[in-house]
Design a protein around this motif. Structure first.
Motif, PDB file in Angstrom:
ATOM      1  N   VAL A   1      20.893 -10.945  -5.165  1.00 45.11           N
ATOM      2  CA  VAL A   1      19.580 -11.053  -4.537  1.00 45.11           C
ATOM      3  C   VAL A   1      19.631 -10.298  -3.215  1.00 45.11           C
ATOM      4  O   VAL A   1      20.601 -10.443  -2.463  1.00 45.11           O
ATOM      5  CB  VAL A   1      19.234 -12.535  -4.294  1.00 45.11           C
ATOM      6  N   SER A   2      18.615  -9.473  -2.946  1.00 37.98           N
ATOM      7  CA  SER A   2      18.657  -8.657  -1.727  1.00 37.98           C
ATOM      8  C   SER A   2      17.334  -8.683  -0.993  1.00 37.98           C
ATOM      9  O   SER A   2      16.277  -8.831  -1.612  1.00 37.98           O
ATOM     10  CB  SER A   2      18.970  -7.196  -2.066  1.00 37.98           C
ATOM     11  N   VAL A   3      17.400  -8.502   0.320  1.00 39.04           N
ATOM     12  CA  VAL A   3      16.183  -8.262   1.108  1.00 39.04           C
ATOM     13  C   VAL A   3      16.290  -6.843   1.685  1.00 39.04           C
ATOM     14  O   VAL A   3      17.368  -6.414   2.080  1.00 39.04           O
ATOM     15  CB  VAL A   3      15.962  -9.300   2.235  1.00 39.04           C
ATOM     16  N   VAL A   4      15.151  -6.130   1.683  1.00 37.18           N
ATOM     17  CA  VAL A   4      15.137  -4.713   2.057  1.00 37.18           C
ATOM     18  C   VAL A   4      14.029  -4.436   3.072  1.00 37.18           C
ATOM     19  O   VAL A   4      12.927  -4.964   2.935  1.00 37.18           O
ATOM     20  CB  VAL A   4      14.835  -3.837   0.805  1.00 37.18           C
ATOM     21  N   GLY A   5      14.316  -3.616   4.067  1.00 33.97           N
ATOM     22  CA  GLY A   5      13.258  -3.179   4.989  1.00 33.97           C
ATOM     23  C   GLY A   5      13.805  -2.275   6.075  1.00 33.97           C
ATOM     24  O   GLY A   5      14.877  -2.557   6.622  1.00 33.97           O
ATOM     25  N   ILE A   6      13.102  -1.155   6.380  1.00 32.76           N
ATOM     26  CA  ILE A   6      13.642  -0.274   7.417  1.00 32.76           C
ATOM     27  C   ILE A   6      13.531  -0.905   8.804  1.00 32.76           C
ATOM     28  O   ILE A   6      14.224  -0.500   9.714  1.00 32.76           O
ATOM     29  CB  ILE A   6      13.016   1.155   7.442  1.00 32.76           C
TER      30      ILE A   6
ATOM     31  N   SER B   1      15.430   8.765  -9.514  1.00 28.88           N
ATOM     32  CA  SER B   1      14.216   9.569  -9.402  1.00 28.88           C
ATOM     33  C   SER B   1      13.650   9.497  -7.980  1.00 28.88           C
ATOM     34  O   SER B   1      13.076  10.455  -7.482  1.00 28.88           O
ATOM     35  CB  SER B   1      13.169   9.098 -10.413  1.00 28.88           C
ATOM     36  N   ILE B   2      13.838   8.365  -7.325  1.00 30.23           N
ATOM     37  CA  ILE B   2      13.347   8.222  -5.946  1.00 30.23           C
ATOM     38  C   ILE B   2      14.189   9.085  -5.013  1.00 30.23           C
ATOM     39  O   ILE B   2      13.684   9.722  -4.082  1.00 30.23           O
ATOM     40  CB  ILE B   2      13.487   6.767  -5.444  1.00 30.23           C
ATOM     41  N   GLU B   3      15.476   9.103  -5.288  1.00 34.14           N
ATOM     42  CA  GLU B   3      16.380   9.916  -4.488  1.00 34.14           C
ATOM     43  C   GLU B   3      15.912  11.378  -4.541  1.00 34.14           C
ATOM     44  O   GLU B   3      15.798  12.050  -3.508  1.00 34.14           O
ATOM     45  CB  GLU B   3      17.776   9.796  -5.095  1.00 34.14           C
TER      46      GLU B   3
ATOM     47  N   GLU C   1       0.835  -1.210   0.000  1.00 36.03           N
ATOM     48  CA  GLU C   1       0.000   0.000   0.000  1.00 36.03           C
ATOM     49  C   GLU C   1       0.863   1.251   0.000  1.00 36.03           C
ATOM     50  O   GLU C   1       0.564   2.234  -0.662  1.00 36.03           O
ATOM     51  CB  GLU C   1      -0.851   0.026   1.265  1.00 36.03           C
ATOM     52  N   SER C   2       1.927   1.180   0.810  1.00 39.17           N
ATOM     53  CA  SER C   2       2.817   2.339   0.870  1.00 39.17           C
ATOM     54  C   SER C   2       4.205   1.872   1.259  1.00 39.17           C
ATOM     55  O   SER C   2       4.362   0.804   1.846  1.00 39.17           O
ATOM     56  CB  SER C   2       2.308   3.343   1.902  1.00 39.17           C
ATOM     57  N   LEU C   3       5.189   2.654   0.924  1.00 36.24           N
ATOM     58  CA  LEU C   3       6.532   2.408   1.431  1.00 36.24           C
ATOM     59  C   LEU C   3       7.314   3.712   1.444  1.00 36.24           C
ATOM     60  O   LEU C   3       6.905   4.698   0.830  1.00 36.24           O
ATOM     61  CB  LEU C   3       7.231   1.253   0.712  1.00 36.24           C
ATOM     62  N   SER C   4       8.400   3.715   2.201  1.00 37.53           N
ATOM     63  CA  SER C   4       9.156   4.953   2.370  1.00 37.53           C
ATOM     64  C   SER C   4      10.074   5.173   1.168  1.00 37.53           C
ATOM     65  O   SER C   4      10.427   4.230   0.470  1.00 37.53           O
ATOM     66  CB  SER C   4       9.993   4.882   3.639  1.00 37.53           C
ATOM     67  N   TYR C   5      10.464   6.441   0.961  1.00 36.17           N
ATOM     68  CA  TYR C   5      11.419   6.754  -0.108  1.00 36.17           C
ATOM     69  C   TYR C   5      12.665   5.892   0.046  1.00 36.17           C
ATOM     70  O   TYR C   5      13.223   5.385  -0.923  1.00 36.17           O
ATOM     71  CB  TYR C   5      11.858   8.221  -0.029  1.00 36.17           C
ATOM     72  N   GLU C   6      13.098   5.769   1.300  1.00 33.06           N
ATOM     73  CA  GLU C   6      14.338   5.054   1.570  1.00 33.06           C
ATOM     74  C   GLU C   6      14.260   3.592   1.112  1.00 33.06           C
ATOM     75  O   GLU C   6      15.174   3.068   0.484  1.00 33.06           O
ATOM     76  CB  GLU C   6      14.572   5.108   3.073  1.00 33.06           C
ATOM     77  N   GLU C   7      13.126   2.956   1.446  1.00 31.38           N
ATOM     78  CA  GLU C   7      12.970   1.554   1.044  1.00 31.38           C
ATOM     79  C   GLU C   7      12.851   1.428  -0.469  1.00 31.38           C
ATOM     80  O   GLU C   7      13.444   0.536  -1.090  1.00 31.38           O
ATOM     81  CB  GLU C   7      11.724   0.953   1.703  1.00 31.38           C
ATOM     82  N   MET C   8      12.075   2.323  -1.061  1.00 25.37           N
ATOM     83  CA  MET C   8      11.916   2.264  -2.518  1.00 25.37           C
ATOM     84  C   MET C   8      13.244   2.523  -3.205  1.00 25.37           C
ATOM     85  O   MET C   8      13.574   1.886  -4.203  1.00 25.37           O
ATOM     86  CB  MET C   8      10.868   3.289  -2.973  1.00 25.37           C
TER      87      MET C   8
END
Ligand code: ADP
Ligand code: ASP
Ligand code: MG
Length: 405
Positions: A343-348, A216-218, A194-201
């Motif tokens: 391969v990466s996993v991402v999450g704040i 562009s996200i930066e 539904e949503s995510l932070s700029y940092e995660e994106m």
């Protein structure tokens, strides 16, 4: 000027005439709602790849200025066609190249940065009640040389225009319904976020989630431009990308990404002396090449191997730069490996939780997938493995972290 909305339609949304007509109708529906609409369009379907293919039929190292001349033509076709489609439906629209609307960039051809946007012409046309259509991915430097903004750069155009026009919203229309926990083409039960932070994106995009261009996200994060990634083929709400909200921290891993577009370069037999690593990476930075992961192996008898990854598009240039340099520093040679995937996993949420790395390595081990390189940051862990294991690794991690529907 109030009520401005910027909408970007990616290549997959304007792949053929029927799709262009669909976009025209969508744009008009927003105009009819009372918005002043600025549309950014990418080249039709795979046009940019096809143009690059043409160039590679001539030479494998084309002058970058000419590459930009070539690639920028793709977007010029789509803006004109979209303007015609909107006219056909009885509304007024006007198309522009990047240079025409004052998108000024530096001179680093093929990955230029926007320095300034003088949006007066856009404002004038909006005042007249027109729908303004701007070619994505391109600008011009101070000498009026055409430049492009790096692959996926239409996203950057949209964000830059949203900023100067103080747009209410910047919508990114694509061929999926938003940003998912992983590429929905690789994992069938990937879940729309539904949503995510700029940092995660930003991390996800940098690590291979091609749905939006990282740069562009930066920029969007820096200027706090709200983004809405959604489908051009439905009316459903997509994914909002915004500033971090507290609840986001509760989720440990937000997504899994796969990048098959990097190659590993190894400088072998480097004398193990202070300063040599600096010289190697200075040499590469001098060629405007970004290096991703770096590892230095254990020293043997005064010599060591230094490995790093670069995007495949920069591989030739990197090898060329290193060829003579290696002799200068008395290293033994350079090898490369294109058969890798990251391969990466991402999450704040990772900031405040431990055990993610262990869980990741365990999930890969259970599939007997060997890890070649590892790198971590506060909010991500990446592993390099064999390319043919990439999709399997993504599926295993997506499952291990309980991300599916
Ligand atoms: P566009 O033509 O609109 O710019 P792209 O092809 O650049 O579209 O990006 C959209 C594609 O990104 C999707 O079709 C999807 O396969 C891929 N993708 C990769 N990772 C993700 C993700 N996490 N969420 C959504 N899409 C993703
Ligand atoms: N057409 C360009 C590309 O394929 C820009 C974009 O699609 O955003 O990279
Ligand atoms: Mg894209």
């Amino acid at each position: 000027m109030k009520n401005i909305i910027v909408q970007k339609y990616g290549g997959s949304s304007v792949g053929n005439i029927q799709k262009i007509m669909n976009v025209a109708k969508k744009v008009i529906s927003y105009k009819n709602k009372g918005f002043k609409v600025v549309v950014v369009v990418s080249a039709l379907g795979d046009t940019t790849d096809e143009l690059l293919e043409l160039a590679s039929g001539i030479t494998d190292s084309p002058p970058e200025r000419e590459l930009d001349m070539l690639m920028a033509t793709g977007e010029q076709v789509s803006v004109a066609l979209l303007a015609m489609a909107i006219h056909k439906f009885g509304k007024e629209a006007i198309s522009f190249t990047g240079a025409q609307v004052g998108i000024m960039t530096d001179s680093s051809h093929t990955k230029a940065r926007i320095i300034d946007v003088n949006a007066q012409r856009i404002r004038r046309e909006l005042e007249k009640g027109k729908i303004v259509i701007v070619a994505g991915f391109q600008g011009a430097n101070i000498d009026q040389e055409i430049t492009t903004l790096g692959r996926g750069g239409s996203d950057m155009t949209a964000v830059a225009l949203a900023k100067v026009l103080k747009a209410k919203m910047c919508e990114i229309y694509t061929d999926v319904e938003g940003v998912f926990t992983t590429d929905p083409r690789v994992v069938k039960n990937a879940r729309k976020l539904e949503s995510l932070s700029y940092e995660e994106m930003l991390e996800m995009a940098s690590l291979g989630a091609q749905v939006m261009q990282a740069r562009s996200i930066e920029a969007a994060g820096k200027f706090n431009i709200p983004l809405h990634v959604r489908s051009s083929f439905s009316k459903k709400v997509g994914t909002y990308i915004t500033k971090e909200v507290r609840a986001m921290e509760d989720v440990l891993v937000r997504g899994v990404t796969l990048n098959k577009d990097e190659a590993k370069v190894t400088v072998c037999g480097v004398p193990d002396k202070p300063g040599l690593a600096a010289r190697i990476f200075e040499e590469i930075a001098g060629g405007n090449i970004n290096v991703d992961m770096i590892i230095q192996n254990v020293s043997r008898k005064g010599f060591t191997d230094v490995s790093f990854t670069v995007v495949c598009g920069d591989l030739k240039k990197t090898l060329k730069l290193l060829e003579s340099f290696v002799k200068k520093i008395k290293a033994k040679g350079v090898t490369f490996d294109k058969g890798i995937a990251k391969v990466s996993v991402v999450g704040i949420g990772m900031r405040s939780h431990s055990g993610v790395a262990a869980k990741m390595f365990k999930a890969l081990a259970a599939k007997k997938i060997n890890i070649g390189m590892i790198s971590t940051s506060e909010i991500k862990i990446s592993c390099v493995l064999r390319k043919d294991k990439g999709e399997e690794a993504v599926r295993a991690l997506h499952k291990a972290f309980g991300l599916g529907r």
